[in-house]
Write an enzyme that holds these catalytic residues in place. Structure first.
Site, PDB file in Angstrom:
ATOM      1  N   HIS A   1      -4.358   5.479   3.753  1.00 53.78           N
ATOM      2  CA  HIS A   1      -5.021   4.316   3.167  1.00 53.78           C
ATOM      3  C   HIS A   1      -4.468   3.018   3.726  1.00 53.78           C
ATOM      4  O   HIS A   1      -5.221   2.127   4.151  1.00 53.78           O
ATOM      5  CB  HIS A   1      -4.850   4.379   1.647  1.00 53.78           C
ATOM      6  CG  HIS A   1      -5.622   3.357   0.888  1.00 53.78           C
ATOM      7  ND1 HIS A   1      -5.142   2.103   0.614  1.00 53.78           N
ATOM      8  CD2 HIS A   1      -6.854   3.408   0.317  1.00 53.78           C
ATOM      9  CE1 HIS A   1      -6.037   1.420  -0.086  1.00 53.78           C
ATOM     10  NE2 HIS A   1      -7.073   2.190  -0.278  1.00 53.78           N
TER      11      HIS A   1
ATOM     12  N   SER B   1     -11.205  -1.401  -1.415  1.00 51.88           N
ATOM     13  CA  SER B   1      -9.969  -1.342  -0.628  1.00 51.88           C
ATOM     14  C   SER B   1     -10.199  -1.774   0.807  1.00 51.88           C
ATOM     15  O   SER B   1      -9.272  -2.204   1.486  1.00 51.88           O
ATOM     16  CB  SER B   1      -9.398   0.081  -0.627  1.00 51.88           C
ATOM     17  OG  SER B   1      -8.580   0.311  -1.730  1.00 51.88           O
TER      18      SER B   1
ATOM     19  N   ASP C   1       0.846  -1.191   0.000  1.00 52.58           N
ATOM     20  CA  ASP C   1       0.000   0.000   0.000  1.00 52.58           C
ATOM     21  C   ASP C   1       0.881   1.241   0.000  1.00 52.58           C
ATOM     22  O   ASP C   1       1.995   1.211  -0.523  1.00 52.58           O
ATOM     23  CB  ASP C   1      -0.923  -0.037   1.229  1.00 52.58           C
ATOM     24  CG  ASP C   1      -2.300   0.526   0.935  1.00 52.58           C
ATOM     25  OD1 ASP C   1      -2.395   1.760   0.747  1.00 52.58           O
ATOM     26  OD2 ASP C   1      -3.277  -0.238   0.893  1.00 52.58           O
TER      27      ASP C   1
END
Length: 533
Positions: A287, A456, A71
């Site tokens: 994220h 996600s 990520d």
């Protein structure tokens, strides 16, 4: 007005719902920890994790499982993650020496393929921008009468991509103008109400002076109850989209922007492996931190949220910038994770174009040879992946496919027509399963917690489940774990809403993925028990 697909990548797939027509049908709020709850017991279409812990696992002892989060980095000091971060005990932090001789000096908690001693990449182009930029001068003003057949085909492809990029730029500028105007209206409303963070009651009492203020009031009254508070609602509905549109214009779609010199590698050399730095909590960790919390946030510390798996070690491998990831970095991130002990790899990223699929294919084959399960997000463009790819894919250029691979779509918390998340990609042949991916509360940098939605978020739910199975039944192979997850889904036997070309259609959920169901930890662990003995 529906949100454009490109806008749905805001903060890596956190989705603003301000003007989404389909959002009107969504229930107001899920219960806390809903992704781990049980449909029958709790009324939430989670994956029955808590039920599994209470009934199946309470007398069993797990073994640690390393899960690599490929990520944009992870906040390794987060209060709910610091106890589950992978530590490379063979490496001495900060001495600048590759103590374990794996090619990466000081990789104590993972590795960053998006940096060097000069710093770390924050923004990057989209892949379409990089493709156009590579051959821009050759084809921008080419005399087509002098091009060979292959060159002419490339020229037409460049023209097609150029039109697509210009359309994206136009959308970004229109959206920026729209959200900026709405922000101006909100600021005027704040001034009239006398608060920067008004309550639902404040908006109910507010009397609009014009149609725009009336629209803002109506939308806020409808959507605010679905958020934790006004601050979160306003950030995800207005501030984040404005920020994202500016990033698209200035970085993602800007042919003049290039950040790769920070890395200092030979980008055209796909066989180069040893570059980057050990900074795993760089400039784009929001994220990745959210993903990590879904997988394995501490379950027994009495704070924050509960991850799916209770005995994982999160390895942070940074290969995803704010923009599109690059094939070389993905391949090296997979290899790094495999070589350093990861048994599950989560990949909450994807893009419609791929320029060096061969190098990624070889890395995936390497992971397969080492008994590693790869879990990939299906993507957030409401597209049929049977017709349009979302890279990387498990299908090799030279034929065959990765057996230990799961592609995951996103589902909601109610067992009704809204079960398919309106943004989620799907595919009866290419998407394996669906998992919770709407309003998932998880960790973000600074020991904070935020609700985000997207495939996600669904992918790490499944990665967490895979790690949970491998933790309690370590003799099962990656392929067996995949088969168990697929065989134990809760089948959905009704239609769901899906938006196509501005119209809502009703299709069978069974047509959205290979299994026609939502993953379930309780059923998967029962099946794992029977197959492990």
């Amino acid at each position: 007005m529906n949100i454009t697909p490109s806008l749905k990548k805001v903060i890596g797939l956190c989705l603003p719902l301000l003007f989404s027509i389909s959002a009107i049908a969504q229930p107001v709020r899920p219960k806390a920890n809903w992704q781990n709850l049980d449909l029958q017991a709790d009324g939430m279409f989670g994956i029955s994790t808590e039920k599994a812990y209470n009934e199946l696992l309470k007398d069993k002892k797990p073994v640690p499982v390393i899960v690599a989060v490929l990520d944009g980095g992870v906040d390794i000091n987060h209060e709910d993650l610091k106890n589950v971060i992978w530590v490379n005990t063979k490496e001495i932090a900060g001495n600048g020496i590759d103590d374990d001789h794996n090619g990466y000096a000081d990789d104590v908690n993972g590795w960053n393929f998006l940096g060097s001693k000069k710093g770390n990449v924050e923004f990057d182009n989209l892949e379409i921008t990089r493709i156009l930029k590579k051959d821009w001068y050759k084809y921008a003003y080419a005399d087509t009468t002098k091009l060979s057949k292959d060159e002419l085909a490339k020229y037409h492809q460049q023209q097609k991509l150029s039109r697509e990029l210009n359309d994206k730029l136009e959308d970004a500028r229109k959206n920026l103008d729209l959200y900026t105007k709405v922000k101006t209206v909100y600021e005027r409303v704040f001034k009239k109400i006398g608060k920067q963070e008004p309550t639902l009651e404040d908006f109910a009492d507010f009397i609009p002076d014009n149609p725009m203020e009336a629209q803002v009031k109506m939308v806020t009254m409808r959507e605010l109850p679905k958020a934790k508070n006004f601050k979160e609602f306003y950030a995800q509905s207005i501030i984040d989209p404005i920020k994202f549109c500016n990033e698209e214009i200035n970085y993602h779609l800007n042919l003049d922007y290039d950040s790769r010199d920070i890395v200092g590698d030979d980008y055209n050399n796909s066989n180069e492996h040893y570059y980057g730095n050990p900074t795993v909590n760089g400039p784009t960790t929001t994220h990745g931190t959210h993903v990590a919390g879904i997988i394995g946030a501490s379950r027994d510390n009495g704070i924050g949220v509960k991850g799916v798996a209770n005995n994982v070690q999160i390895m942070s491998v940074n290969c995803v910038p704010n923009g599109d990831e690059r094939d070389k970095d993905i391949a090296n991130a997979i290899r790094y994770a495999v070589d350093n002990g990861a048994k599950v790899i989560n990949m909450s990223f994807g893009r419609p174009y791929c320029t060096d699929k061969a190098v990624v294919d070889e890395a995936i084959k390497y992971a397969m040879s080492k008994d590693v399960l790869l879990v990939h997000a299906a993507g957030n463009d409401n597209e049929d992946l049977d017709k349009k790819a979302n890279y990387p894919t498990p299908f090799y250029n030279d034929g065959g496919h990765a057996d230990a691979w799961l592609t995951v779509g996103a589902s909601g918390f109610r067992d009704d027509q809204t079960l398919k998340a309106d943004f989620s990609n799907y595919g009866k042949q290419t998407v394996d399963v669906f998992a919770p991916g709407i309003k998932i509360n998880s960790t973000v940098p600074g020991s904070a917690y935020v609700e985000y939605g997207g495939t996600s978020m669904a992918s790490p739910v499944v990665a967490g489940l895979a790690a949970l199975i491998r933790s309690y039944y370590p003799k099962l192979t990656a392929v067996q774990v995949k088969e168990i997850i697929i065989a134990s889904v809760v089948k959905v036997n009704h239609n769901v809403d899906i938006e196509r070309k501005g119209k809502i259609k009703h299709i069978a959920f069974a047509d959205l993925c290979r299994t026609g169901g939502i993953v379930n930890a309780y059923q998967a662990l029962k099946l794992a028990e029977s197959r492990a003995n």
